[in-house]
Motif scaffolding. Structure first.
Motif, mmCIF file in Angstrom:
data_model
loop_
_atom_site.group_PDB
_atom_site.id
_atom_site.type_symbol
_atom_site.label_atom_id
_atom_site.label_comp_id
_atom_site.label_asym_id
_atom_site.label_seq_id
_atom_site.Cartn_x
_atom_site.Cartn_y
_atom_site.Cartn_z
ATOM 1 N N THR A 1 -37.112 8.952 -35.004
ATOM 2 C CA THR A 1 -35.917 9.776 -34.959
ATOM 3 C C THR A 1 -34.737 9.013 -35.532
ATOM 4 O O THR A 1 -34.712 7.778 -35.520
ATOM 5 C CB THR A 1 -35.600 10.230 -33.510
ATOM 6 N N SER A 2 -33.780 9.768 -36.011
ATOM 7 C CA SER A 2 -32.543 9.170 -36.503
ATOM 8 C C SER A 2 -31.477 9.160 -35.409
ATOM 9 O O SER A 2 -30.370 8.690 -35.631
ATOM 10 C CB SER A 2 -32.032 9.942 -37.721
ATOM 11 N N VAL A 3 -31.807 9.669 -34.237
ATOM 12 C CA VAL A 3 -30.864 9.690 -33.113
ATOM 13 C C VAL A 3 -30.928 8.340 -32.402
ATOM 14 O O VAL A 3 -31.979 7.922 -31.922
ATOM 15 C CB VAL A 3 -31.198 10.830 -32.131
ATOM 16 N N ASP A 4 -29.789 7.652 -32.330
ATOM 17 C CA ASP A 4 -29.797 6.326 -31.713
ATOM 18 C C ASP A 4 -29.565 6.413 -30.203
ATOM 19 O O ASP A 4 -29.232 7.462 -29.661
ATOM 20 C CB ASP A 4 -28.781 5.400 -32.379
ATOM 21 N N ARG A 5 -29.754 5.307 -29.520
ATOM 22 C CA ARG A 5 -29.643 5.253 -28.060
ATOM 23 C C ARG A 5 -28.241 5.546 -27.549
ATOM 24 O O ARG A 5 -28.076 5.985 -26.418
ATOM 25 C CB ARG A 5 -30.067 3.874 -27.564
ATOM 26 N N GLU A 6 -27.236 5.291 -28.367
ATOM 27 C CA GLU A 6 -25.877 5.579 -27.936
ATOM 28 C C GLU A 6 -25.652 7.080 -27.794
ATOM 29 O O GLU A 6 -24.802 7.516 -27.044
ATOM 30 C CB GLU A 6 -24.848 4.988 -28.910
ATOM 31 N N ARG A 7 -26.411 7.874 -28.542
ATOM 32 C CA ARG A 7 -26.258 9.330 -28.502
ATOM 33 C C ARG A 7 -27.195 9.999 -27.519
ATOM 34 O O ARG A 7 -26.894 11.094 -27.037
ATOM 35 C CB ARG A 7 -26.462 9.902 -29.898
ATOM 36 N N THR A 8 -28.337 9.407 -27.239
ATOM 37 C CA THR A 8 -29.291 10.029 -26.321
ATOM 38 C C THR A 8 -30.218 8.978 -25.730
ATOM 39 O O THR A 8 -30.393 7.906 -26.287
ATOM 40 C CB THR A 8 -30.097 11.137 -27.031
ATOM 41 N N ASP A 9 -30.820 9.306 -24.612
ATOM 42 C CA ASP A 9 -31.754 8.384 -23.970
ATOM 43 C C ASP A 9 -33.161 8.995 -23.966
ATOM 44 O O ASP A 9 -33.376 10.111 -24.457
ATOM 45 C CB ASP A 9 -31.294 8.031 -22.551
ATOM 46 N N ALA A 10 -34.116 8.267 -23.407
ATOM 47 C CA ALA A 10 -35.515 8.708 -23.407
ATOM 48 C C ALA A 10 -35.676 10.032 -22.665
ATOM 49 O O ALA A 10 -36.438 10.901 -23.086
ATOM 50 C CB ALA A 10 -36.404 7.631 -22.785
ATOM 51 N N ARG A 11 -34.956 10.203 -21.570
ATOM 52 C CA ARG A 11 -35.054 11.447 -20.790
ATOM 53 C C ARG A 11 -34.642 12.645 -21.640
ATOM 54 O O ARG A 11 -35.316 13.676 -21.662
ATOM 55 C CB ARG A 11 -34.179 11.352 -19.553
ATOM 56 N N ASP A 12 -33.532 12.517 -22.364
ATOM 57 C CA ASP A 12 -33.063 13.614 -23.212
ATOM 58 C C ASP A 12 -34.016 13.880 -24.375
ATOM 59 O O ASP A 12 -34.231 15.037 -24.749
ATOM 60 C CB ASP A 12 -31.665 13.326 -23.742
ATOM 61 N N LEU A 13 -34.579 12.830 -24.947
ATOM 62 C CA LEU A 13 -35.538 13.028 -26.039
ATOM 63 C C LEU A 13 -36.786 13.752 -25.539
ATOM 64 O O LEU A 13 -37.327 14.619 -26.231
ATOM 65 C CB LEU A 13 -35.916 11.689 -26.675
ATOM 66 N N LEU A 14 -37.251 13.423 -24.337
ATOM 67 C CA LEU A 14 -38.416 14.109 -23.783
ATOM 68 C C LEU A 14 -38.093 15.582 -23.543
ATOM 69 O O LEU A 14 -38.907 16.457 -23.831
ATOM 70 C CB LEU A 14 -38.879 13.436 -22.490
ATOM 71 N N LYS A 15 -36.893 15.872 -23.048
ATOM 72 C CA LYS A 15 -36.476 17.268 -22.863
ATOM 73 C C LYS A 15 -36.441 18.009 -24.200
ATOM 74 O O LYS A 15 -36.853 19.158 -24.290
ATOM 75 C CB LYS A 15 -35.081 17.327 -22.231
ATOM 76 N N PHE A 16 -35.933 17.325 -25.231
ATOM 77 C CA PHE A 16 -35.855 17.932 -26.553
ATOM 78 C C PHE A 16 -37.253 18.286 -27.073
ATOM 79 O O PHE A 16 -37.477 19.378 -27.576
ATOM 80 C CB PHE A 16 -35.150 16.998 -27.539
ATOM 81 N N VAL A 17 -38.187 17.354 -26.952
ATOM 82 C CA VAL A 17 -39.556 17.584 -27.427
ATOM 83 C C VAL A 17 -40.167 18.765 -26.683
ATOM 84 O O VAL A 17 -40.783 19.649 -27.274
ATOM 85 C CB VAL A 17 -40.421 16.315 -27.264
ATOM 86 N N ARG A 18 -39.992 18.783 -25.381
ATOM 87 C CA ARG A 18 -40.548 19.883 -24.588
ATOM 88 C C ARG A 18 -39.881 21.204 -24.957
ATOM 89 O O ARG A 18 -40.535 22.239 -25.054
ATOM 90 C CB ARG A 18 -40.377 19.600 -23.113
ATOM 91 N N GLY A 19 -38.575 21.186 -25.170
ATOM 92 C CA GLY A 19 -37.858 22.394 -25.567
ATOM 93 C C GLY A 19 -38.330 22.927 -26.900
ATOM 94 O O GLY A 19 -38.401 24.137 -27.103
ATOM 95 N N HIS A 20 -38.687 22.031 -27.809
ATOM 96 C CA HIS A 20 -39.202 22.455 -29.112
ATOM 97 C C HIS A 20 -40.449 23.298 -28.936
ATOM 98 O O HIS A 20 -40.594 24.341 -29.556
ATOM 99 C CB HIS A 20 -39.504 21.237 -29.989
ATOM 100 N N TRP A 21 -41.357 22.874 -28.058
ATOM 101 C CA TRP A 21 -42.582 23.639 -27.846
ATOM 102 C C TRP A 21 -42.304 24.947 -27.140
ATOM 103 O O TRP A 21 -42.994 25.946 -27.353
ATOM 104 C CB TRP A 21 -43.624 22.799 -27.116
ATOM 105 N N GLY A 22 -41.274 25.001 -26.302
ATOM 106 C CA GLY A 22 -40.888 26.260 -25.678
ATOM 107 C C GLY A 22 -40.456 27.275 -26.724
ATOM 108 O O GLY A 22 -40.813 28.452 -26.663
ATOM 109 N N ILE A 23 -39.680 26.808 -27.705
ATOM 110 C CA ILE A 23 -39.258 27.687 -28.793
ATOM 111 C C ILE A 23 -40.467 28.123 -29.602
ATOM 112 O O ILE A 23 -40.634 29.305 -29.917
ATOM 113 C CB ILE A 23 -38.223 26.976 -29.689
ATOM 114 N N GLU A 24 -41.325 27.175 -29.932
ATOM 115 C CA GLU A 24 -42.538 27.487 -30.699
ATOM 116 C C GLU A 24 -43.355 28.553 -29.978
ATOM 117 O O GLU A 24 -43.785 29.537 -30.575
ATOM 118 C CB GLU A 24 -43.367 26.211 -30.880
ATOM 119 N N ASN A 25 -43.567 28.371 -28.689
ATOM 120 C CA ASN A 25 -44.362 29.327 -27.920
ATOM 121 C C ASN A 25 -43.681 30.690 -27.858
ATOM 122 O O ASN A 25 -44.325 31.723 -28.007
ATOM 123 C CB ASN A 25 -44.616 28.800 -26.507
ATOM 124 N N ARG A 26 -42.378 30.697 -27.622
ATOM 125 C CA ARG A 26 -41.665 31.968 -27.498
ATOM 126 C C ARG A 26 -41.687 32.738 -28.821
ATOM 127 O O ARG A 26 -41.849 33.953 -28.838
ATOM 128 C CB ARG A 26 -40.222 31.717 -27.079
#
Length: 151
Positions: free
Chosen positions: A79-104
């Motif tokens: 990813t091009s998103v650095d740690r100052e902008r997001t942490d591991a928890r937020d990245l995991l939420k983002f990945v999961r949200g992507h699949w929610g959109i895909e499924n919907r």
């Protein structure tokens, strides 16, 4: 290894590697299964990878336990998103949200409306049928029916 720098990834002890690693894990139970999602992010390779905008390497681990059977899938990303902008928890939420959109977006067409079984292949018929499916799903959802199920 960066083509420009000529340097290999820096050697380091396990202690230093752990300091550069950020980890987050979630556990969800429901529908007769347990799903464990984990993410490890590292910025250790910044400056040593010849990839424009590279900020973090990611390892995703998804484990699903259903009926006593455990299945694990591991995937990697950058990813091009650095740690100052997001942490591991937020990245995991983002990945999961992507699949929610895909499924919907796709599940309703692919499964509930039988798009995968459709054998229309000539002229503009596939595009016209896809447009009709999209219009139908939009109309159904606009009436407040968000759970589209197969017949």
């Amino acid at each position: 290894m960066s083509r420009n720098s000529g340097l290999a990834a820096p050697p380091c002890s396990e202690h230093v590697r752990q300091q550069q690693l950020e980890v987050h894990r979630t556990v969800d139970k429901g529908h007769g299964r347990v799903e464990i999602r984990g993410i490890e992010t590292s910025n250790r390779l910044v400056g040593h990878v010849d990839w424009p905008g590279f900020a973090q390497a990611i390892r995703l681990t998804r484990t699903r336990i259903l009926g006593g059977v455990r299945q694990t899938e591991i995937s990697y990303a950058i990813t091009s998103v650095d740690r100052e902008r997001t942490d591991a928890r937020d990245l995991l939420k983002f990945v999961r949200g992507h699949w929610g959109i895909e499924n919907r977006l796709h599940w309703g067409r692919d499964v509930a409306m039988g798009e995968d079984k459709c054998r229309a292949r000539t002229a503009a018929i596939p595009q016209n049928l896809a447009a009709l499916r999209n219009a139908t799903l939009t109309l159904v959802r606009s009436k407040g029916h968000n759970a589209i199920t197969s017949p």
